[in-house]
Design a protein around this motif. Sequence first.
Motif, PDB file in Angstrom:
ATOM      1  N   ILE A 129       0.931  -1.135   0.109  1.00  0.00           N
ATOM      2  CA  ILE A 129       0.029   0.010  -0.053  1.00  0.00           C
ATOM      3  C   ILE A 129       0.877   1.227  -0.001  1.00  0.00           C
ATOM      4  O   ILE A 129       1.885   1.234   0.499  1.00  0.00           O
ATOM      5  N   SER A 130       0.615   2.262  -0.834  1.00  0.00           N
ATOM      6  CA  SER A 130       1.388   3.444  -0.855  1.00  0.00           C
ATOM      7  C   SER A 130       1.186   4.010   0.319  1.00  0.00           C
ATOM      8  O   SER A 130       0.130   4.128   1.184  1.00  0.00           O
ATOM      9  N   PRO A 131       2.395   4.547   1.187  1.00  0.00           N
ATOM     10  CA  PRO A 131       2.545   5.175   2.283  1.00  0.00           C
ATOM     11  C   PRO A 131       1.719   6.620   2.391  1.00  0.00           C
ATOM     12  O   PRO A 131       0.960   6.863   3.415  1.00  0.00           O
ATOM     13  N   TYR A 132       1.382   7.136   0.965  1.00  0.00           N
ATOM     14  CA  TYR A 132       0.431   8.283   1.030  1.00  0.00           C
ATOM     15  C   TYR A 132      -0.894   8.112   1.133  1.00  0.00           C
ATOM     16  O   TYR A 132      -1.625   8.729   1.315  1.00  0.00           O
ATOM     17  N   VAL A 133      -1.444   6.795   0.857  1.00  0.00           N
ATOM     18  CA  VAL A 133      -2.750   6.285   0.899  1.00  0.00           C
ATOM     19  C   VAL A 133      -2.815   5.686   2.270  1.00  0.00           C
ATOM     20  O   VAL A 133      -3.807   6.024   3.176  1.00  0.00           O
ATOM     21  N   GLN A 134      -1.869   5.053   2.909  1.00  0.00           N
ATOM     22  CA  GLN A 134      -1.831   4.490   4.128  1.00  0.00           C
ATOM     23  C   GLN A 134      -2.050   5.679   5.207  1.00  0.00           C
ATOM     24  O   GLN A 134      -2.695   5.374   6.432  1.00  0.00           O
ATOM     25  N   GLU A 135      -1.349   6.765   5.169  1.00  0.00           N
ATOM     26  CA  GLU A 135      -1.384   7.872   6.441  1.00  0.00           C
ATOM     27  C   GLU A 135      -2.899   8.351   6.321  1.00  0.00           C
ATOM     28  O   GLU A 135      -3.372   8.632   7.384  1.00  0.00           O
ATOM     29  N   HIS A 136      -3.583   8.185   5.297  1.00  0.00           N
ATOM     30  CA  HIS A 136      -4.828   8.688   5.194  1.00  0.00           C
ATOM     31  C   HIS A 136      -5.949   7.578   5.955  1.00  0.00           C
ATOM     32  O   HIS A 136      -6.778   7.907   6.549  1.00  0.00           O
ATOM     33  N   VAL A 137      -5.631   6.372   5.527  1.00  0.00           N
ATOM     34  CA  VAL A 137      -6.322   5.301   6.117  1.00  0.00           C
ATOM     35  C   VAL A 137      -6.221   5.287   7.804  1.00  0.00           C
ATOM     36  O   VAL A 137      -7.010   5.153   8.402  1.00  0.00           O
ATOM     37  N   ASP A 138      -4.897   5.485   8.182  1.00  0.00           N
ATOM     38  CA  ASP A 138      -4.803   5.575   9.547  1.00  0.00           C
ATOM     39  C   ASP A 138      -5.480   6.873  10.091  1.00  0.00           C
ATOM     40  O   ASP A 138      -6.008   6.571  11.279  1.00  0.00           O
ATOM     41  N   LEU A 139      -5.411   7.983   9.434  1.00  0.00           N
ATOM     42  CA  LEU A 139      -6.093   9.090   9.923  1.00  0.00           C
ATOM     43  C   LEU A 139      -7.697   8.794  10.083  1.00  0.00           C
ATOM     44  O   LEU A 139      -8.458   9.165  11.153  1.00  0.00           O
ATOM     45  N   ILE A 140      -8.263   8.226   8.976  1.00  0.00           N
ATOM     46  CA  ILE A 140      -9.579   8.258   8.998  1.00  0.00           C
ATOM     47  C   ILE A 140     -10.025   6.924  10.157  1.00  0.00           C
ATOM     48  O   ILE A 140     -11.165   7.084  10.950  1.00  0.00           O
ATOM     49  N   TRP A 141      -9.131   5.931  10.120  1.00  0.00           N
ATOM     50  CA  TRP A 141      -9.260   5.004  11.445  1.00  0.00           C
ATOM     51  C   TRP A 141      -9.512   5.545  12.707  1.00  0.00           C
ATOM     52  O   TRP A 141     -10.155   5.108  13.509  1.00  0.00           O
ATOM     53  N   ALA A 142      -8.515   6.502  12.817  1.00  0.00           N
ATOM     54  CA  ALA A 142      -8.281   6.955  14.023  1.00  0.00           C
ATOM     55  C   ALA A 142      -9.398   7.909  14.350  1.00  0.00           C
ATOM     56  O   ALA A 142     -10.277   7.905  15.614  1.00  0.00           O
ATOM     57  N   ILE A 143      -9.973   8.715  13.663  1.00  0.00           N
ATOM     58  CA  ILE A 143     -11.296   9.525  13.694  1.00  0.00           C
ATOM     59  C   ILE A 143     -12.436   8.765  14.054  1.00  0.00           C
ATOM     60  O   ILE A 143     -13.226   9.011  14.906  1.00  0.00           O
ATOM     61  N   ARG A 144     -12.676   7.598  13.272  1.00  0.00           N
ATOM     62  CA  ARG A 144     -13.841   6.870  13.210  1.00  0.00           C
ATOM     63  C   ARG A 144     -13.834   5.778  14.589  1.00  0.00           C
ATOM     64  O   ARG A 144     -15.020   5.525  15.262  1.00  0.00           O
ATOM     65  N   THR A 145     -12.807   5.697  15.192  1.00  0.00           N
ATOM     66  CA  THR A 145     -12.739   4.600  16.211  1.00  0.00           C
ATOM     67  C   THR A 145     -12.369   5.238  17.619  1.00  0.00           C
ATOM     68  O   THR A 145     -12.560   4.765  18.752  1.00  0.00           O
TER      69      THR A 145
END
Length: 216
Positions: A129-145
């Motif tokens: 997974i591109s790190p530039y995609v993963q950082e947004h995945v982590d951000l959204i995960w943090a917000i939602r959880t």
Amino acid sequence: RDWVNWTWLSGDHIVEQHVHNLDVAHWFFGKTPVKALGFGSRQRRVTGDQFDNFSIDFVYDDGRHMHSTCRQINGCTNSVSEYFSGTKGFSNSSSDNSAKETNLVDKNGKVIWTYADAVKSEKLPADPISPYVQEHVDLIWAIRTGNQIVEAENTAISTLTAIMGRISAYTGKAVTWEEMLNSDLRVGPKPEELAFAKKYEMVLKPQIAVAGTSKE
């Protein structure tokens, strides 16, 4: 629109861009460097006051060194990578190529770990997974959880490391971590100077650092 070329707005590209590589080194070493000694130059930029290239030797309290280089010049071969060498071998975490080519090599030149190994043993995705995609995945995960990802301290440490290297290159002098922690450095025009320049439609004249004469 020209903010990236001014040190007081971007920090110079060692701070604005290369800080991410320094962040990797900070994660790897697990500590901050105690001193920086480096150089840089301005060859082709036509606006702003920042340098085109930097070469910094960061020294740690246990005797280890990190040689950190960066450049922003059109028409040159680029490389965004980190290599760590030790008594047992070296690691290649270059992003110049696919993450699939990331590996660990022992002192005899034998590859002892590859991304393909991690796909099997650590169940990583076959297509990284591109790190530039993963950082947004982590951000959204943090917000939602509601699970906060707190990186403020690491961000500050990596940024100060980059500034320490920049100041060494600008001044031509060794700079210590303690000096950075106690520094009252301020860059850029004061608010009243900006207001005056805007009122009279003046163009701010860049003050370009010259090693051996600049103080900051």
